[in-house]
Write a protein that holds these residues in place. Structure first.
Motif, PDB file in Angstrom:
ATOM      1  N   ASP A 109      73.601-120.849  75.476  1.00 43.01           N
ATOM      2  CA  ASP A 109      74.536-120.387  74.444  1.00 43.01           C
ATOM      3  C   ASP A 109      75.989-120.479  74.898  1.00 43.01           C
ATOM      4  O   ASP A 109      76.879-120.779  74.105  1.00 43.01           O
ATOM      5  CB  ASP A 109      74.256-118.927  74.069  1.00 43.01           C
ATOM      6  N   LEU A 110      76.227-120.179  76.171  1.00 49.08           N
ATOM      7  CA  LEU A 110      77.594-120.102  76.702  1.00 49.08           C
ATOM      8  C   LEU A 110      78.052-121.403  77.355  1.00 49.08           C
ATOM      9  O   LEU A 110      79.145-121.447  77.915  1.00 49.08           O
ATOM     10  CB  LEU A 110      77.694-118.961  77.725  1.00 49.08           C
ATOM     11  N   SER A 111      77.203-122.426  77.306  1.00 46.06           N
ATOM     12  CA  SER A 111      77.505-123.673  78.026  1.00 46.06           C
ATOM     13  C   SER A 111      77.929-123.338  79.460  1.00 46.06           C
ATOM     14  O   SER A 111      78.979-123.768  79.943  1.00 46.06           O
ATOM     15  CB  SER A 111      78.607-124.458  77.322  1.00 46.06           C
ATOM     16  N   ALA A 112      77.103-122.537  80.104  1.00 43.95           N
ATOM     17  CA  ALA A 112      77.408-122.054  81.461  1.00 43.95           C
ATOM     18  C   ALA A 112      77.639-123.219  82.413  1.00 43.95           C
ATOM     19  O   ALA A 112      77.008-124.272  82.287  1.00 43.95           O
ATOM     20  CB  ALA A 112      76.272-121.177  81.971  1.00 43.95           C
ATOM     21  N   SER A 113      78.526-123.001  83.362  1.00 42.09           N
ATOM     22  CA  SER A 113      78.806-124.042  84.353  1.00 42.09           C
ATOM     23  C   SER A 113      77.611-124.266  85.270  1.00 42.09           C
ATOM     24  O   SER A 113      77.448-125.342  85.830  1.00 42.09           O
ATOM     25  CB  SER A 113      80.052-123.692  85.161  1.00 42.09           C
ATOM     26  N   ALA A 114      76.767-123.244  85.419  1.00 38.86           N
ATOM     27  CA  ALA A 114      75.563-123.359  86.245  1.00 38.86           C
ATOM     28  C   ALA A 114      74.666-122.152  85.978  1.00 38.86           C
ATOM     29  O   ALA A 114      75.140-121.097  85.566  1.00 38.86           O
ATOM     30  CB  ALA A 114      75.927-123.413  87.721  1.00 38.86           C
ATOM     31  N   LEU A 115      73.365-122.344  86.219  1.00 41.45           N
ATOM     32  CA  LEU A 115      72.398-121.250  86.168  1.00 41.45           C
ATOM     33  C   LEU A 115      71.744-121.181  87.541  1.00 41.45           C
ATOM     34  O   LEU A 115      71.151-122.154  87.999  1.00 41.45           O
ATOM     35  CB  LEU A 115      71.335-121.498  85.093  1.00 41.45           C
ATOM     36  N   HIS A 116      71.889-120.034  88.203  1.00 41.36           N
ATOM     37  CA  HIS A 116      71.373-119.843  89.561  1.00 41.36           C
ATOM     38  C   HIS A 116      70.305-118.756  89.571  1.00 41.36           C
ATOM     39  O   HIS A 116      70.575-117.635  89.157  1.00 41.36           O
ATOM     40  CB  HIS A 116      72.491-119.400  90.514  1.00 41.36           C
ATOM     41  N   LEU A 117      69.108-119.073  90.051  1.00 40.30           N
ATOM     42  CA  LEU A 117      68.069-118.073  90.279  1.00 40.30           C
ATOM     43  C   LEU A 117      68.211-117.593  91.713  1.00 40.30           C
ATOM     44  O   LEU A 117      68.316-118.406  92.631  1.00 40.30           O
ATOM     45  CB  LEU A 117      66.678-118.683  90.103  1.00 40.30           C
ATOM     46  N   ASP A 118      68.219-116.281  91.901  1.00 38.82           N
ATOM     47  CA  ASP A 118      68.379-115.744  93.250  1.00 38.82           C
ATOM     48  C   ASP A 118      67.433-114.562  93.431  1.00 38.82           C
ATOM     49  O   ASP A 118      67.560-113.541  92.745  1.00 38.82           O
ATOM     50  CB  ASP A 118      69.831-115.310  93.485  1.00 38.82           C
ATOM     51  N   THR A 119      66.497-114.713  94.353  1.00 37.03           N
ATOM     52  CA  THR A 119      65.493-113.665  94.583  1.00 37.03           C
ATOM     53  C   THR A 119      66.123-112.356  95.055  1.00 37.03           C
ATOM     54  O   THR A 119      65.530-111.293  94.893  1.00 37.03           O
ATOM     55  CB  THR A 119      64.442-114.118  95.617  1.00 37.03           C
ATOM     56  N   ARG A 120      67.325-112.423  95.613  1.00 33.50           N
ATOM     57  CA  ARG A 120      67.984-111.201  96.091  1.00 33.50           C
ATOM     58  C   ARG A 120      68.383-110.282  94.941  1.00 33.50           C
ATOM     59  O   ARG A 120      68.653-109.101  95.156  1.00 33.50           O
ATOM     60  CB  ARG A 120      69.203-111.546  96.950  1.00 33.50           C
ATOM     61  N   LEU A 121      68.402-110.789  93.709  1.00 28.46           N
ATOM     62  CA  LEU A 121      68.753-109.977  92.544  1.00 28.46           C
ATOM     63  C   LEU A 121      67.543-109.251  91.949  1.00 28.46           C
ATOM     64  O   LEU A 121      67.684-108.491  90.993  1.00 28.46           O
ATOM     65  CB  LEU A 121      69.407-110.845  91.470  1.00 28.46           C
ATOM     66  N   ALA A 122      66.353-109.478  92.492  1.00 26.09           N
ATOM     67  CA  ALA A 122      65.132-108.849  91.961  1.00 26.09           C
ATOM     68  C   ALA A 122      65.174-107.336  92.151  1.00 26.09           C
ATOM     69  O   ALA A 122      65.871-106.811  93.028  1.00 26.09           O
ATOM     70  CB  ALA A 122      63.901-109.431  92.647  1.00 26.09           C
ATOM     71  N   GLU A 123      64.401-106.648  91.335  1.00 24.09           N
ATOM     72  CA  GLU A 123      64.274-105.196  91.438  1.00 24.09           C
ATOM     73  C   GLU A 123      63.481-104.844  92.703  1.00 24.09           C
ATOM     74  O   GLU A 123      62.793-105.694  93.275  1.00 24.09           O
ATOM     75  CB  GLU A 123      63.585-104.649  90.189  1.00 24.09           C
ATOM     76  N   MET A 124      63.558-103.608  93.119  1.00 18.84           N
ATOM     77  CA  MET A 124      62.874-103.142  94.314  1.00 18.84           C
ATOM     78  C   MET A 124      61.353-103.269  94.162  1.00 18.84           C
ATOM     79  O   MET A 124      60.803-103.051  93.088  1.00 18.84           O
ATOM     80  CB  MET A 124      63.242-101.673  94.575  1.00 18.84           C
ATOM     81  N   ASP A 125      60.710-103.600  95.255  1.00 18.57           N
ATOM     82  CA  ASP A 125      59.251-103.720  95.306  1.00 18.57           C
ATOM     83  C   ASP A 125      58.664-102.352  95.653  1.00 18.57           C
ATOM     84  O   ASP A 125      58.909-101.825  96.737  1.00 18.57           O
ATOM     85  CB  ASP A 125      58.856-104.761  96.353  1.00 18.57           C
ATOM     86  N   PHE A 126      57.895-101.802  94.742  1.00 22.08           N
ATOM     87  CA  PHE A 126      57.293-100.483  94.940  1.00 22.08           C
ATOM     88  C   PHE A 126      55.881-100.550  95.518  1.00 22.08           C
ATOM     89  O   PHE A 126      55.133 -99.577  95.456  1.00 22.08           O
ATOM     90  CB  PHE A 126      57.282 -99.703  93.618  1.00 22.08           C
ATOM     91  N   GLY A 127      55.500-101.694  96.073  1.00 25.69           N
ATOM     92  CA  GLY A 127      54.210-101.815  96.753  1.00 25.69           C
ATOM     93  C   GLY A 127      53.045-101.416  95.876  1.00 25.69           C
ATOM     94  O   GLY A 127      52.908-101.873  94.746  1.00 25.69           O
ATOM     95  N   THR A 128      52.197-100.515  96.377  1.00 24.74           N
ATOM     96  CA  THR A 128      50.992-100.100  95.653  1.00 24.74           C
ATOM     97  C   THR A 128      51.308 -99.234  94.426  1.00 24.74           C
ATOM     98  O   THR A 128      50.405 -98.960  93.633  1.00 24.74           O
ATOM     99  CB  THR A 128      50.020 -99.339  96.573  1.00 24.74           C
ATOM    100  N   TRP A 129      52.550 -98.823  94.279  1.00 16.44           N
ATOM    101  CA  TRP A 129      52.934 -98.060  93.093  1.00 16.44           C
ATOM    102  C   TRP A 129      53.127 -98.977  91.883  1.00 16.44           C
ATOM    103  O   TRP A 129      53.123 -98.512  90.745  1.00 16.44           O
ATOM    104  CB  TRP A 129      54.229 -97.295  93.319  1.00 16.44           C
ATOM    105  N   GLU A 130      53.302-100.270  92.117  1.00 17.73           N
ATOM    106  CA  GLU A 130      53.573-101.220  91.034  1.00 17.73           C
ATOM    107  C   GLU A 130      52.485-101.156  89.959  1.00 17.73           C
ATOM    108  O   GLU A 130      51.292-101.178  90.273  1.00 17.73           O
ATOM    109  CB  GLU A 130      53.665-102.651  91.573  1.00 17.73           C
ATOM    110  N   MET A 131      52.933-101.086  88.718  1.00 14.39           N
ATOM    111  CA  MET A 131      52.095-101.089  87.514  1.00 14.39           C
ATOM    112  C   MET A 131      51.176 -99.867  87.408  1.00 14.39           C
ATOM    113  O   MET A 131      50.209 -99.881  86.650  1.00 14.39           O
ATOM    114  CB  MET A 131      51.288-102.390  87.394  1.00 14.39           C
TER     115      MET A 131
END
Length: 184
Positions: A66-88
């Motif tokens: 939509d914004l004709s972005a100059s680039a799209l970057h995926l970065d795993t460092r932006l992921a939410e915290m991993d709650f281990g066995t608490w997940e789901m």
């Protein structure tokens, strides 16, 4: 540098579920609601960075187009915290002793054996340093509430442990699809 932080749309997960780093989808209508509200308010032709988790990635791909972005970057460092066995798991099924142990040591405790807030702060600080080196005037980040809290807390220029504690103890509610702007 100005960062426009966007929290992902509401995920398709029942209320009261701990979903941290789990890759849960967003309903099409939820994504479109957020996309419509943002696409005319965000500047065009700037880079878009996103957590690779589906609830962020879908919106980021649409906004970048939509914004004709100059680039799209995926970065795993932006992921939410991993709650281990608490997940789901429903929060009410997690033993009170484990919740209390986390509350007693917000920076170091690893909920469900997953990641601690200090570890998440460390990876986000590394992301911030790399982003600053790229010298963008403005960038958009599609990410998570925990990520937004930590990036905001990093602005205080405290030690990483103090940053983690500041973010973890923040009572600031970040609604789905909303923006937070920070300046470096």
């Amino acid at each position: 540098m100005r960062l426009i932080l966007v929290r992902h749309p509401a995920p398709q997960v029942s209320s009261g579920i701990c979903y941290g780093s789990s890759d849960v989808a967003v309903a099409h209508h939820e994504r479109e609601k957020v996309r419509t509200s943002l696409r005319h308010r965000l500047p065009p032709h700037i880079p878009v960075y996103t957590s690779p988790l589906l609830r962020c990635l879908d919106l980021a791909q649409q906004l970048a187009e939509d914004l004709s972005a100059s680039a799209l970057h995926l970065d795993t460092r932006l992921a939410e915290m991993d709650f281990g066995t608490w997940e789901m798991r429903p929060w009410h099924t997690i033993p009170r002793t484990e919740i209390d142990a986390w509350a007693a040591d917000l920076a170091h405790y690893r909920p469900g054996g997953g990641e601690n807030v200090l570890g998440m702060a460390t990876r986000l600080q590394a992301f911030q340093h790399d982003l600053l080196r790229e010298q963008h005037g403005v960038a958009i980040l599609i990410c998570h509430a925990g990520t937004i809290r930590l990036l905001t807390a990093l602005q205080a220029r405290l030690s990483l442990e103090e940053t983690a504690l500041l973010a973890a103890s923040s009572a600031h509610k970040i609604d789905y699809g909303t923006t937070t702007v920070i300046n470096f």
